[in-house]
Design a protein around this motif. Structure first.
Motif, PDB file in Angstrom:
ATOM      1  N   TRP A  75      14.314   6.458 -13.342  1.00  0.00           N
ATOM      2  CA  TRP A  75      15.717   6.222 -13.013  1.00  0.00           C
ATOM      3  C   TRP A  75      16.049   6.422 -11.540  1.00  0.00           C
ATOM      4  O   TRP A  75      16.930   5.757 -11.011  1.00  0.00           O
ATOM      5  CB  TRP A  75      16.606   7.133 -13.856  1.00  0.00           C
ATOM      6  CG  TRP A  75      16.608   6.749 -15.295  1.00  0.00           C
ATOM      7  CD1 TRP A  75      15.920   7.362 -16.312  1.00  0.00           C
ATOM      8  CD2 TRP A  75      17.295   5.656 -15.897  1.00  0.00           C
ATOM      9  NE1 TRP A  75      16.141   6.720 -17.495  1.00  0.00           N
ATOM     10  CE2 TRP A  75      16.990   5.669 -17.276  1.00  0.00           C
ATOM     11  CE3 TRP A  75      18.144   4.670 -15.399  1.00  0.00           C
ATOM     12  CZ2 TRP A  75      17.507   4.727 -18.160  1.00  0.00           C
ATOM     13  CZ3 TRP A  75      18.668   3.732 -16.289  1.00  0.00           C
ATOM     14  CH2 TRP A  75      18.347   3.765 -17.642  1.00  0.00           C
ATOM     15  N   ALA A  76      15.388   7.345 -10.873  1.00  0.00           N
ATOM     16  CA  ALA A  76      15.777   7.641  -9.487  1.00  0.00           C
ATOM     17  C   ALA A  76      14.602   8.204  -8.708  1.00  0.00           C
ATOM     18  O   ALA A  76      14.520   9.399  -8.462  1.00  0.00           O
ATOM     19  CB  ALA A  76      16.941   8.641  -9.466  1.00  0.00           C
ATOM     20  N   PRO A  77      13.666   7.339  -8.286  1.00  0.00           N
ATOM     21  CA  PRO A  77      12.477   7.847  -7.589  1.00  0.00           C
ATOM     22  C   PRO A  77      12.775   8.555  -6.284  1.00  0.00           C
ATOM     23  O   PRO A  77      12.007   9.397  -5.836  1.00  0.00           O
ATOM     24  CB  PRO A  77      11.631   6.593  -7.364  1.00  0.00           C
ATOM     25  CG  PRO A  77      12.542   5.442  -7.557  1.00  0.00           C
ATOM     26  CD  PRO A  77      13.609   5.894  -8.497  1.00  0.00           C
ATOM     27  N   ALA A  78      13.903   8.231  -5.637  1.00  0.00           N
ATOM     28  CA  ALA A  78      14.225   8.924  -4.390  1.00  0.00           C
ATOM     29  C   ALA A  78      14.509  10.397  -4.630  1.00  0.00           C
ATOM     30  O   ALA A  78      14.390  11.222  -3.720  1.00  0.00           O
ATOM     31  CB  ALA A  78      15.432   8.278  -3.717  1.00  0.00           C
ATOM     32  N   ALA A  95       5.373  13.783  -1.532  1.00  0.00           N
ATOM     33  CA  ALA A  95       5.752  12.429  -1.925  1.00  0.00           C
ATOM     34  C   ALA A  95       6.909  11.932  -1.069  1.00  0.00           C
ATOM     35  O   ALA A  95       7.861  12.656  -0.793  1.00  0.00           O
ATOM     36  CB  ALA A  95       6.134  12.397  -3.402  1.00  0.00           C
ATOM     37  N   ARG A  96       6.837  10.674  -0.667  1.00  0.00           N
ATOM     38  CA  ARG A  96       7.915  10.064   0.095  1.00  0.00           C
ATOM     39  C   ARG A  96       8.892   9.386  -0.854  1.00  0.00           C
ATOM     40  O   ARG A  96       8.520   8.953  -1.946  1.00  0.00           O
ATOM     41  CB  ARG A  96       7.340   9.045   1.081  1.00  0.00           C
ATOM     42  CG  ARG A  96       6.373   9.644   2.090  1.00  0.00           C
ATOM     43  CD  ARG A  96       5.885   8.596   3.054  1.00  0.00           C
ATOM     44  NE  ARG A  96       6.985   7.984   3.783  1.00  0.00           N
ATOM     45  CZ  ARG A  96       6.842   6.955   4.622  1.00  0.00           C
ATOM     46  NH1 ARG A  96       5.637   6.430   4.787  1.00  0.00           N
ATOM     47  NH2 ARG A  96       7.868   6.453   5.254  1.00  0.00           N
ATOM     48  N   THR A 153       0.829  -1.206   0.000  1.00  0.00           N
ATOM     49  CA  THR A 153       0.000   0.000   0.000  1.00  0.00           C
ATOM     50  C   THR A 153       0.861   1.252   0.000  1.00  0.00           C
ATOM     51  O   THR A 153       0.564   2.233  -0.697  1.00  0.00           O
ATOM     52  CB  THR A 153      -0.932   0.000   1.215  1.00  0.00           C
ATOM     53  OG1 THR A 153      -1.730  -1.191   1.209  1.00  0.00           O
ATOM     54  CG2 THR A 153      -1.840   1.209   1.202  1.00  0.00           C
ATOM     55  N   ALA A 154       1.934   1.233   0.794  1.00  0.00           N
ATOM     56  CA  ALA A 154       2.834   2.385   0.838  1.00  0.00           C
ATOM     57  C   ALA A 154       3.495   2.619  -0.515  1.00  0.00           C
ATOM     58  O   ALA A 154       3.637   3.761  -0.964  1.00  0.00           O
ATOM     59  CB  ALA A 154       3.889   2.173   1.918  1.00  0.00           C
ATOM     60  N   ARG A 155       3.888   1.532  -1.180  1.00  0.00           N
ATOM     61  CA  ARG A 155       4.517   1.655  -2.498  1.00  0.00           C
ATOM     62  C   ARG A 155       3.527   2.222  -3.506  1.00  0.00           C
ATOM     63  O   ARG A 155       3.877   3.059  -4.344  1.00  0.00           O
ATOM     64  CB  ARG A 155       5.014   0.285  -2.948  1.00  0.00           C
ATOM     65  CG  ARG A 155       5.751   0.286  -4.285  1.00  0.00           C
ATOM     66  CD  ARG A 155       6.444  -1.053  -4.480  1.00  0.00           C
ATOM     67  NE  ARG A 155       7.112  -1.116  -5.775  1.00  0.00           N
ATOM     68  CZ  ARG A 155       6.568  -1.599  -6.877  1.00  0.00           C
ATOM     69  NH1 ARG A 155       5.326  -2.065  -6.828  1.00  0.00           N
ATOM     70  NH2 ARG A 155       7.240  -1.635  -8.008  1.00  0.00           N
TER      71      ARG A 155
END
Length: 269
Positions: free
Chosen positions: A73-76, A126-127, A5-7
């Motif tokens: 490429w880099a969701p963080a 957004a986390r 759910t978090a994802r």
């Protein structure tokens, strides 16, 4: 909250941001009621005004693509880089028309700014993500997005081959009016396709391997449909097809390569 759910929540915020960032380009594709010559061709009084106009058009066009690439490429880093990019585009959409009043006022400007502001809010809350799309899939979607931008650039700069019938038509049309109805129609059509690719790429990045491949194959089918010969329509429609045929075929080819079964290495943020 479960990890799944978090994802999903993290993906939804990024997907929503890309969709909202695409609103200015989608508004460009909507049919507009003509109000005379000034409704089609802004008054440009200087080189600086022309450059500023191009900056706004391309900023609105490239923002959803940039956000999609960040997710692939880099969701963080989506929040860290996507939020400043979105705020910069909002500032350009507000400040440049005030400094260079080269565009006629239209009611959609408020809608566009509201959509971009909402995208910025989603990116702000957004986390950080836990991973990115596989290298092969990310590369395939990236190439598809970049190649799909070529018809927009071609039409914007009138780069169609003047030796062909379509090229003669494009050059004759843009020579009469830099923002002719045909040119606006072409840019809107090609721009919508780019935005749809960006949204689909973000959606695919949040799915499992099988779901991502199915979505990519559906996109390949859609791109292939767009380049099929058409009958019963006027020459402008045929010209649009000629300007986009090989870029869309190349994009479809790279998406097919991204769907080839095999081990997928995942990037880490």
């Amino acid at each position: 909250m479960s990890p799944a759910t978090a994802r999903r929540a993290r993906l939804d915020s990024r997907l929503g941001a890309v969709v909202l960032a695409a609103v200015p380009t989608l508004v460009l594709a909507l049919p507009r009621e003509p109000f005379g010559w000034f409704a089609y061709r802004p008054v440009v009084t200087s080189v600086a005004a022309a450059v500023a106009g191009e900056a706004v058009v391309w900023a609105d066009m490239l923002l959803p693509v940039a956000l999609a690439l960040l997710v692939l490429w880099a969701p963080a880093w989506t929040r860290l880089l996507g939020l400043p990019l979105t705020l910069l585009v909002i500032a350009a959409d507000v400040v440049i028309p005030l400094r260079y009043p080269w565009t006629p006022s239209h009611p959609s400007r408020g809608i566009e700014l509201a959509a971009l502001a909402a995208a910025a809010v989603l990116l702000a809350v957004a986390r950080p993500g836990t991973g990115a799309a596989g290298r092969r899939a990310a590369a395939g979607w990236t190439v598809a997005l970049v190649v799909a931008l070529w018809p927009v650039l071609r039409m914007r700069l009138a780069l169609a081959d003047p030796a062909t019938r379509c090229g003669e038509y494009v050059h004759a049309t843009t020579a009469i009016d830099d923002l002719s109805f045909f040119k606006m129609l072409a840019m809107g059509t090609f721009g919508v396709n780019v935005c749809l690719l960006a949204v689909t790429a973000v959606a695919a990045a949040g799915l499992g391997t099988r779901g991502a491949r199915v979505l990519a194959l559906v996109t390949v089918a859609g791109l292939t449909f767009l380049v099929q010969p058409i009958t019963g329509y006027g020459f402008p429609a045929t010209c649009l097809l000629d300007l986009s045929r090989w870029p869309y075929l190349v994009a479809a080819l790279f998406l097919l390569l991204a769907c080839v079964p095999g081990p997928v290495r995942r990037l880490r943020p």
